[in-house]
Design a protein around this motif. Structure first.
Motif, PDB file in Angstrom:
ATOM      1  N   CYS A  65       0.903  -1.089  -0.019  1.00  0.00           N
ATOM      2  CA  CYS A  65       0.046   0.235  -0.046  1.00  0.00           C
ATOM      3  C   CYS A  65       0.814   1.222   0.124  1.00  0.00           C
ATOM      4  N   ALA A 101       0.927   4.310  -2.439  1.00  0.00           N
ATOM      5  CA  ALA A 101       0.969   5.815  -2.228  1.00  0.00           C
ATOM      6  C   ALA A 101       2.163   6.506  -2.765  1.00  0.00           C
ATOM      7  N   VAL A 154      -9.213   9.470  -2.553  1.00  0.00           N
ATOM      8  CA  VAL A 154      -9.086   9.475  -1.032  1.00  0.00           C
ATOM      9  C   VAL A 154      -8.193   8.238  -0.757  1.00  0.00           C
ATOM     10  N   PHE A 155      -7.602   8.082   0.619  1.00  0.00           N
ATOM     11  CA  PHE A 155      -7.239   6.840   0.955  1.00  0.00           C
ATOM     12  C   PHE A 155      -8.094   6.620   2.233  1.00  0.00           C
ATOM     13  N   SER A 161      -8.246   4.053   5.842  1.00  0.00           N
ATOM     14  CA  SER A 161      -7.747   2.973   6.697  1.00  0.00           C
ATOM     15  C   SER A 161      -8.349   2.779   8.025  1.00  0.00           C
ATOM     16  N   GLN A 169      -6.707   8.964  13.279  1.00  0.00           N
ATOM     17  CA  GLN A 169      -6.231  10.062  12.467  1.00  0.00           C
ATOM     18  C   GLN A 169      -5.075  10.466  12.941  1.00  0.00           C
ATOM     19  N   ILE A 188      -2.552   8.513  11.015  1.00  0.00           N
ATOM     20  CA  ILE A 188      -2.227   8.813   9.625  1.00  0.00           C
ATOM     21  C   ILE A 188      -1.658  10.002   9.567  1.00  0.00           C
ATOM     22  N   LYS A 198       1.747  10.440   7.190  1.00  0.00           N
ATOM     23  CA  LYS A 198       1.853  11.162   5.848  1.00  0.00           C
ATOM     24  C   LYS A 198       3.159  12.310   5.985  1.00  0.00           C
ATOM     25  N   TRP A 205       3.353  12.138   1.953  1.00  0.00           N
ATOM     26  CA  TRP A 205       2.165  12.036   1.155  1.00  0.00           C
ATOM     27  C   TRP A 205       1.092  13.126   1.641  1.00  0.00           C
ATOM     28  N   TRP A 225      -6.823  11.465   3.629  1.00  0.00           N
ATOM     29  CA  TRP A 225      -6.760  10.298   4.078  1.00  0.00           C
ATOM     30  C   TRP A 225      -7.368  10.003   5.299  1.00  0.00           C
ATOM     31  N   THR A 241     -10.182   7.616   8.171  1.00  0.00           N
ATOM     32  CA  THR A 241     -10.591   6.631   8.977  1.00  0.00           C
ATOM     33  C   THR A 241     -11.670   5.910   9.054  1.00  0.00           C
TER      34      THR A 241
END
Length: 264
Positions: free
Chosen positions: A107, A111, A128-129, A131, A135, A138, A142, A147, A151, A153
């Protein structure tokens, strides 16, 4: 004639059986022969994308909730006002190899390949990603990896309902007012091609939205190449730059003169 690779490599590895080394003329002839198949593959890929744009849609009846940097959001919110949405399910959560410092290696490679999102946004498309990581994690990931894609949750059964609870994948959605439809899904090795603007657009219901595409009647389309811009220069409803129109027209004509059967 043999190459150094045929004579063996350092470290005791087996010798490579490389192709023959030929003259420039023979090399060009071989390239032209392969080019015939490559052009056929390009046309086949265009035809497949056209068929994809005619796939039936599935209405999304359930309500889904995600956590974002600013709090709770819905699936509809993920569109960010645009009509098309691509959602990549990335594995970053407790239990995934790499946690908490890294997301899944595969993954993460996906990205790393994501093109600048301004070009997708200019075609009415949001990427959007999602996962299951919180947050805060994430945001930390990032920042570490550089990235910039949105993204979110996952907080409910979204991943299980759309085939990405046990494996990565891209789901594509279209928004008509407040109604949301699932239009496409790709996973496994299909994800390998993702990252470039064109491949993302080719899995959307509207496609690249250029006049050469075979799309259903009434679909939005603009002149080929004309919407392209520097990623920091897109402006909503902007008129194509006159100089760029001249340059792109000349380039398109040159390609068509070389091979009239080749599409942009």
């Amino acid at each position: 004639m043999t190459t150094s690779a045929e004579n063996g490599r350092k470290g005791g590895q087996p010798a490579m059986h490389t192709p023959p080394v030929v003259s420039p003329q023979a090399w060009e002839a071989a390239r032209e022969q392969l080019l015939v198949k490559e052009k056929a593959m390009t046309r086949a890929r265009d035809a497949l994308a056209a068929e994809r744009r005619r796939m039936p849609w599935m209405a999304v009846e359930k309500t889904y909730a995600f956590e974002g940097p600013a709090g709770k959001v819905s699936l509809l919110d993920l569109f960010d006002g645009r009509h098309q949405l691509i959602v990549y399910r990335a594995f970053f959560e407790p239990g995934v190899f790499g946690w908490p410092d890294h997301a899944c290696r595969g993954c993460s490679m996906v990205a790393d390949q994501v093109a600048h999102l301004a070009h997708l946004n200019a075609r009415d498309t949001t990427l959007v990603f999602v996962s299951r990581a919180p947050q805060a994690d994430i945001a930390r990931l990032k920042a570490r990896m550089g990235w910039e894609m949105p993204w979110f949750t996952i907080t409910d059964s979204f991943d299980a309902d759309f085939g990405v609870d046990e494996w990565h994948g891209h789901n594509v959605f279209y928004r008509d007012g407040d109604r949301v439809f699932r239009t496409y899904f790709i996973d496994n090795r299909g994800d390998e091609q993702m990252g470039g603007t064109w491949n993302y657009l080719d899995i959307t219901p509207l496609g690249r939205q250029e006049v050469w595409e075979d799309s259903p009647e009434g679909y939005p389309q603009t002149p080929t190449y004309k919407w392209w811009n520097w990623h920091d220069s897109y402006v909503a409803d902007a008129v194509p730059d006159k100089k760029w129109v001249e340059v792109s027209d000349a380039g398109e004509a040159a390609f068509r003169d070389k091979d009239a059967s080749t599409k942009p």
